[in-house]
Design an enzyme around this catalytic site. Structure first.
Site, PDB file in Angstrom:
ATOM      1  N   ASN A   1       0.818  -1.220   0.000  1.00 27.71           N
ATOM      2  CA  ASN A   1       0.000   0.000   0.000  1.00 27.71           C
ATOM      3  C   ASN A   1       0.852   1.271   0.000  1.00 27.71           C
ATOM      4  OD1 ASN A   1       0.796  -0.850   2.599  1.00 27.71           O
ATOM      5  ND2 ASN A   1      -0.770   0.380   3.589  1.00 27.71           N
TER       6      ASN A   1
ATOM      7  N   ASP B   1       0.028  -5.909  12.447  1.00 28.94           N
ATOM      8  CA  ASP B   1      -0.712  -5.146  11.442  1.00 28.94           C
ATOM      9  C   ASP B   1      -0.356  -3.666  11.559  1.00 28.94           C
ATOM     10  OD1 ASP B   1      -2.319  -5.060   9.207  1.00 28.94           O
ATOM     11  OD2 ASP B   1      -4.170  -4.756  10.326  1.00 28.94           O
TER      12      ASP B   1
ATOM     13  N   GLY C   1      -6.308   2.388  10.865  1.00 28.84           N
ATOM     14  CA  GLY C   1      -4.971   1.877  11.147  1.00 28.84           C
ATOM     15  C   GLY C   1      -4.409   2.276  12.490  1.00 28.84           C
TER      16      GLY C   1
END
Length: 418
Positions: free
Chosen positions: A96, A306, A325
């Site tokens: 990303n 993550d 996030g």
């Protein structure tokens, strides 16, 4: 670099020194001796750390930085240093970036930026061109350059035929396909878990079935193609059961869960703190309990931080407008060690290597030194912003209680300590 790790307790079931407290002599990146006490006639540096424990190097299967394109969030060099100081010897880097990592050239760029670092960087190539979910990207070319898996980060594949073709095609070179578990038609404009909290707070919800329906579809496609599939960051109790049943049928499926989904629930949302805006969304205590059980019984193969840095301009805004996030490399071990036994923590931080095709190197004489340094024995503490080494500070774990500490790593011929 030559040095001795003094009084290190080995936690590595594959090592003949498992559960023993030993000295470890490392010369030029190789473990040359392990003994209860090693003399030091050559005056090598001696590393003495409180209640030191060591294990095989940890691997994080889902890490985002920013470079190229979003360097204000995190650079590769600083991100790898953050990983090293927090016990990780290898990471899989999500695609990303800007541009998206969807060509062999973009994979090569990432690998070149990571040269000569202690932490090994393994790029994940995008499954589709520009991660738009329309055309399959150059999977084989990216693998030849160094990509270890293929998936569109936090973007599900809407077209089932595209995923079917990817699962079939990747078999030609033993490629690993990732499929993010969310049906966007059902998720709609939801931003948090759909249940009581979303109603009380007036926030649009993403029902658990949005994840579970997507996983069910993907497992049907996997069974049809006989391919190899990894489902990242599952978050619901039913998802655990679906994958448990699929494994019982012999399907080649693996999955991960994020650290935050093993501790936090949607009850955190009452403050509208955007650090809790995460995808998949934080679920309920029932889901947390089922995820923990899935970790303990091996249904869930690995746990990931993550880690997703996000600049303040995209976090310090209204909840609806904030980006998803949280960072997690700094807090991963301490949080996991507060909810799991230490040996389970080490297992879920190393097991992902076999899924992603990365060598696991036992702590033994003659082997390359690929070692995480930590302690689970130094009691509990509160996680604070002072412990954040990342450029971005968007942590969902501020003021949460952690247990133990990380000291650093030995990897790629280097010693990195906090």
């Amino acid at each position: 670099m030559n040095f001795i790790l003094k009084a290190a307790t080995v936690i590595d079931p594959t090592s003949p020194f498992h559960n023993q407290t030993v000295d470890i002599l490392i010369k030029n990146g190789i473990i040359t001796d392990i003994h209860a006490e090693i003399k030091n006639p050559d005056a090598f540096e001696e590393i003495r750390l409180e209640n030191l424990q060591v294990s095989q190097g940890w691997f994080d299967s889902s890490v985002s930085f920013g470079e190229p394109g979003y360097e204000e969030r995190e650079t590769i060099v600083n991100g790898l240093e953050v990983a090293a100081k927090n016990g990780f010897t290898s990471i899989a880097l999500n695609p990303n970036t800007f541009p998206i990592t969807d060509t062999s050239a973009s994979v090569g760029f990432l690998m070149n930026k990571a040269l000569h670092q202690a932490v090994s960087l393994y790029p994940i190539g995008a499954l589709t061109v520009k991660s738009e979910g329309v055309d399959m990207a150059e999977l084989f070319d990216m693998q030849q350059t160094g990509a270890i898996a293929f998936g569109d980060y936090k973007k599900s594949i809407h077209n089932p035929n595209l995923l079917k073709i990817a699962l079939l095609y990747a078999q030609n070179f033993n490629g690993l396909v990732l499929s993010f578990p969310q049906n966007n038609d059902i998720a709609g404009k939801g931003i948090v878990h759909e249940e009581e909290q979303s109603t009380l707070l007036g926030l649009k919800g993403i029902p658990a079935i949005a994840e579970e329906l997507q996983i069910s579809r993907d497992l049907f496609l996997l069974e049809y193609t006989a391919g190899k599939l990894h489902i990242p960051t599952i978050s619901t109790a039913k998802s655990v059961q679906l994958i448990r049943d699929a494994k019982a049928k012999g399907l080649q499926v693996s999955c991960s869960v994020s650290v935050h989904h093993l501790l936090l629930t949607d009850n955190e949302l009452t403050t509208f703190d955007t650090n809790y805006k995460i995808l998949p969304p934080l679920r309920t205590q029932n889901d947390v309990d089922a995820l923990l059980e899935g970790v303990k019984d091996g249904t869930i193969d690995m746990v990931t931080s993550d880690h997703q840095p996000m600049d303040i301009e995209h976090k310090k805004v209204e909840f609806d407008n904030a980006k998803y996030g949280t960072i997690g490399l700094e807090s991963a071990f301490g949080i996991l060690n507060s909810v799991l036994d230490t040996e389970d923590v080490i297992r879920v931080l190393t097991a992902g290597k076999s899924v992603f095709g990365i060598d696991s190197i036992s702590i033994d004489k003659g082997n390359i030194a690929n070692i995480s340094l930590f302690t689970s024995l130094n009691g509990t503490s509160k996680f604070t912003t002072d412990q954040i080494l990342s450029t971005s500070k968007n942590s969902a774990f501020i003021d949460k209680i952690t247990k133990g500490n990380t000291y650093g790593i030995v990897a790629n011929g280097k010693l990195v300590l906090k």
